[in-house]
Design a protein around this motif. Structure first.
Motif, PDB file in Angstrom:
ATOM      1  N   VAL A 183       4.842  92.749  92.137  1.00 12.50           N
ATOM      2  CA  VAL A 183       4.427  93.868  92.996  1.00 12.50           C
ATOM      3  C   VAL A 183       4.930  93.650  94.417  1.00 12.50           C
ATOM      4  N   ARG A 184       4.798  92.433  94.902  1.00 13.09           N
ATOM      5  CA  ARG A 184       5.279  92.110  96.243  1.00 13.09           C
ATOM      6  C   ARG A 184       6.785  92.353  96.354  1.00 13.09           C
TER       7      ARG A 184
ATOM      8  N   ARG B 281      -1.081  96.454  87.609  1.00  4.54           N
ATOM      9  CA  ARG B 281      -0.756  95.040  87.444  1.00  4.54           C
ATOM     10  C   ARG B 281      -1.916  94.123  87.819  1.00  4.54           C
ATOM     11  N   TRP B 282      -3.109  94.655  87.926  1.00  3.40           N
ATOM     12  CA  TRP B 282      -4.274  93.821  88.225  1.00  3.40           C
ATOM     13  C   TRP B 282      -4.733  93.160  86.932  1.00  3.40           C
ATOM     14  N   ALA B 283      -4.726  91.817  86.893  1.00  7.12           N
ATOM     15  CA  ALA B 283      -5.023  91.109  85.638  1.00  7.12           C
ATOM     16  C   ALA B 283      -6.349  90.371  85.658  1.00  7.12           C
ATOM     17  N   LEU B 284      -7.048  90.372  86.792  1.00  5.66           N
ATOM     18  CA  LEU B 284      -8.314  89.648  86.874  1.00  5.66           C
ATOM     19  C   LEU B 284      -9.475  90.554  86.485  1.00  5.66           C
ATOM     20  N   PRO B 285     -10.520  89.986  85.891  1.00  2.00           N
ATOM     21  CA  PRO B 285     -11.683  90.811  85.538  1.00  2.00           C
ATOM     22  C   PRO B 285     -12.436  91.260  86.780  1.00  2.00           C
ATOM     23  N   ASP B 286     -12.888  92.490  86.778  1.00  3.39           N
ATOM     24  CA  ASP B 286     -13.714  92.993  87.871  1.00  3.39           C
ATOM     25  C   ASP B 286     -15.169  92.666  87.576  1.00  3.39           C
ATOM     26  N   GLY B 287     -15.988  92.665  88.605  1.00  3.41           N
ATOM     27  CA  GLY B 287     -17.394  92.341  88.445  1.00  3.41           C
ATOM     28  C   GLY B 287     -17.994  91.881  89.747  1.00  3.41           C
ATOM     29  N   PRO B 288     -19.274  91.549  89.728  1.00  2.00           N
ATOM     30  CA  PRO B 288     -19.956  91.164  90.979  1.00  2.00           C
ATOM     31  C   PRO B 288     -19.392  89.904  91.626  1.00  2.00           C
ATOM     32  N   ASP B 289     -18.774  89.022  90.832  1.00  4.96           N
ATOM     33  CA  ASP B 289     -18.231  87.781  91.377  1.00  4.96           C
ATOM     34  C   ASP B 289     -16.752  87.884  91.750  1.00  4.96           C
ATOM     35  N   ALA B 290     -16.165  89.030  91.501  1.00  8.51           N
ATOM     36  CA  ALA B 290     -14.751  89.197  91.819  1.00  8.51           C
ATOM     37  C   ALA B 290     -14.546  89.250  93.324  1.00  8.51           C
TER      38      ALA B 290
ATOM     39  N   ASP C 217      -6.640  78.741  76.998  1.00 10.44           N
ATOM     40  CA  ASP C 217      -7.611  79.103  78.028  1.00 10.44           C
ATOM     41  C   ASP C 217      -7.312  80.529  78.466  1.00 10.44           C
ATOM     42  N   ALA C 218      -8.030  81.488  77.898  1.00  9.01           N
ATOM     43  CA  ALA C 218      -7.748  82.898  78.178  1.00  9.01           C
ATOM     44  C   ALA C 218      -7.936  83.221  79.655  1.00  9.01           C
ATOM     45  N   GLU C 219      -8.961  82.635  80.271  1.00 12.43           N
ATOM     46  CA  GLU C 219      -9.210  82.904  81.693  1.00 12.43           C
ATOM     47  C   GLU C 219      -8.090  82.333  82.550  1.00 12.43           C
ATOM     48  N   GLY C 220      -7.678  81.108  82.217  1.00 12.02           N
ATOM     49  CA  GLY C 220      -6.584  80.497  82.972  1.00 12.02           C
ATOM     50  C   GLY C 220      -5.286  81.246  82.793  1.00 12.02           C
ATOM     51  N   ALA C 221      -5.028  81.708  81.573  1.00 14.65           N
ATOM     52  CA  ALA C 221      -3.816  82.476  81.307  1.00 14.65           C
ATOM     53  C   ALA C 221      -3.816  83.778  82.093  1.00 14.65           C
ATOM     54  N   ALA C 222      -4.990  84.407  82.208  1.00 10.89           N
ATOM     55  CA  ALA C 222      -5.095  85.644  82.982  1.00 10.89           C
ATOM     56  C   ALA C 222      -4.788  85.387  84.450  1.00 10.89           C
ATOM     57  N   LEU C 223      -5.215  84.226  84.948  1.00 12.02           N
ATOM     58  CA  LEU C 223      -4.948  83.888  86.338  1.00 12.02           C
ATOM     59  C   LEU C 223      -3.453  83.689  86.580  1.00 12.02           C
ATOM     60  N   PHE C 224      -2.790  82.996  85.645  1.00  8.73           N
ATOM     61  CA  PHE C 224      -1.336  82.823  85.757  1.00  8.73           C
ATOM     62  C   PHE C 224      -0.629  84.178  85.686  1.00  8.73           C
TER      63      PHE C 224
ATOM     64  N   ALA D 235      -2.581  94.398  99.327  1.00 13.81           N
ATOM     65  CA  ALA D 235      -1.811  93.952  98.170  1.00 13.81           C
ATOM     66  C   ALA D 235      -2.571  94.243  96.877  1.00 13.81           C
ATOM     67  N   ALA D 236      -3.890  94.055  96.914  1.00 20.35           N
ATOM     68  CA  ALA D 236      -4.698  94.317  95.722  1.00 20.35           C
ATOM     69  C   ALA D 236      -4.614  95.785  95.320  1.00 20.35           C
ATOM     70  N   ALA D 237      -4.603  96.676  96.307  1.00 19.50           N
ATOM     71  CA  ALA D 237      -4.500  98.108  96.013  1.00 19.50           C
ATOM     72  C   ALA D 237      -3.156  98.439  95.384  1.00 19.50           C
ATOM     73  N   GLU D 238      -2.094  97.788  95.865  1.00 29.82           N
ATOM     74  CA  GLU D 238      -0.779  98.001  95.275  1.00 29.82           C
ATOM     75  C   GLU D 238      -0.742  97.515  93.834  1.00 29.82           C
ATOM     76  N   MET D 239      -1.385  96.381  93.564  1.00 28.17           N
ATOM     77  CA  MET D 239      -1.418  95.859  92.202  1.00 28.17           C
ATOM     78  C   MET D 239      -2.164  96.816  91.280  1.00 28.17           C
ATOM     79  N   ARG D 240      -3.251  97.366  91.770  1.00 27.27           N
ATOM     80  CA  ARG D 240      -4.007  98.313  90.947  1.00 27.27           C
ATOM     81  C   ARG D 240      -3.209  99.611  90.750  1.00 27.27           C
TER      82      ARG D 240
END
Length: 313
Positions: A88-89, A289-298, A72-79, A280-285
């Protein structure tokens, strides 16, 4: 409210909130073993393995991570994103302590320290004392595992075995804490396990114990809409089923999603601290280290936690 929590609940490293400490340590271990790590924690793996590894041990298994992408590529990206967040934290708060030490602060308090190994792995200035506050069984587990492996603290380390919902300031003083000198405080991975009233009380107690020039670093606990929480829970259940994860613990149910929770930055600013917040999201970017896809639903960056630092006026 949290359906798995009560006002007087306790835990060890294998139950309730204690198990999340194993998760965080597993993430640190995986990051440390990575190709380009943001942190170095040579003790995280032994702390996870000493606890039996369990489902969190999968985070340290490179073969499992590779297979997860095929399942599950999407699930793996979430992990991966979850692990990246922990890295990052950890890096952010490691840097906080380095800056505090450079400023001459030699008294440190880590609240709800769990399996935090900073008292062992950071290069503390001479004369530093690190106080670790947590449940007795959690502190006992960490000390015993690291002692068995011949690991010694890199600072004077003092355990304060007390529940933060009890009179921890008294216990802290009895262990040698000096409220007249500057202190560097850390509340990492903590606030989400406290209801709003307990959070306010905690910061009031910290403020009372903090001499001018003291510093604090905090990970906030963002409140989510119940619909969003249900969606995330269902998503994780689907991912766990695909990956064959059979643990029954729902980490989300250990947390308090309290709409009355005070904004940490505002609370500190209004109670004697000069405070600053970093998304925290800005620090990850920033650290790529931001691993989630960006888009209108993000989700918006504001939907994630903030890292707050402050200095006592």
């Amino acid at each position: 409210m949290s359906s798995l929590r009560t006002h007087d609940d306790t835990w060890d490293i294998a139950s309730s909130v204690g198990t999340t400490a194993v998760m965080v340590a597993a993430a640190r271990a995986a990051e440390t073993a990575g190709a380009d790590p943001l942190i170095s924690d040579p003790y995280a793996r032994m702390l996870v393995e000493g606890a039996g590894g369990g489902v969190w041990g999968l985070m340290m298994d490179e073969d499992w991570v590779a297979r997860a992408v095929d399942i599950d590529a999407e699930g793996a990206a979430l992990f991966a994103h979850m692990g990246n967040y922990q890295a990052v934290r950890t890096r952010f708060f490691d840097d906080f302590f380095a800056a505090a030490g450079a400023a001459g602060i030699r008294q440190v308090v880590i609240l709800a320290s769990g399996l935090d190994s900073r008292a062992y792995r950071l290069d503390w200035p001479s004369g530093t004392t690190v106080y670790e506050i947590d449940q007795p069984k959690v502190l006992e587990y960490k000390s015993s595992v690291l002692t068995e492996h011949g690991v010694r603290p890199s600072a004077a380390r003092r355990e304060v075995a007390v529940d933060l919902r009890h009179d921890w300031p008294k216990a802290l003083r009895e262990n040698g804490f000096d409220a007249t000198v500057r202190t560097a405080w850390l509340a990492e991975g903590l606030l989400m396990y406290l209801p709003a009233e307990a959070q306010d009380r905690l910061f009031a107690q910290i403020t009372e114990l903090s001499a001018p020039g003291s510093r604090i670093a905090v990970e906030t606990a963002p409140t989510q809409a119940e619909e969003r929480r249900r969606e995330m829970k269902e998503r994780f259940e689907r991912i766990k089923e695909k990956f064959g994860i059979t643990d029954s613990l729902d980490v989300g149910e250990l947390m308090y999603n309290d709409p009355d929770r005070a904004d940490v930055t505002d609370w500190l600013a209004g109670n004697g601290w000069d405070s600053t917040a970093v998304k925290a999201a800005a620090e990850m970017r920033r650290l790529d280290r931001w691993a989630l896809p960006d888009g209108p639903d993000a989700p918006a960056d504001d939907a994630f936690s903030f890292f707050v630092t402050a200095t006592r006026r």
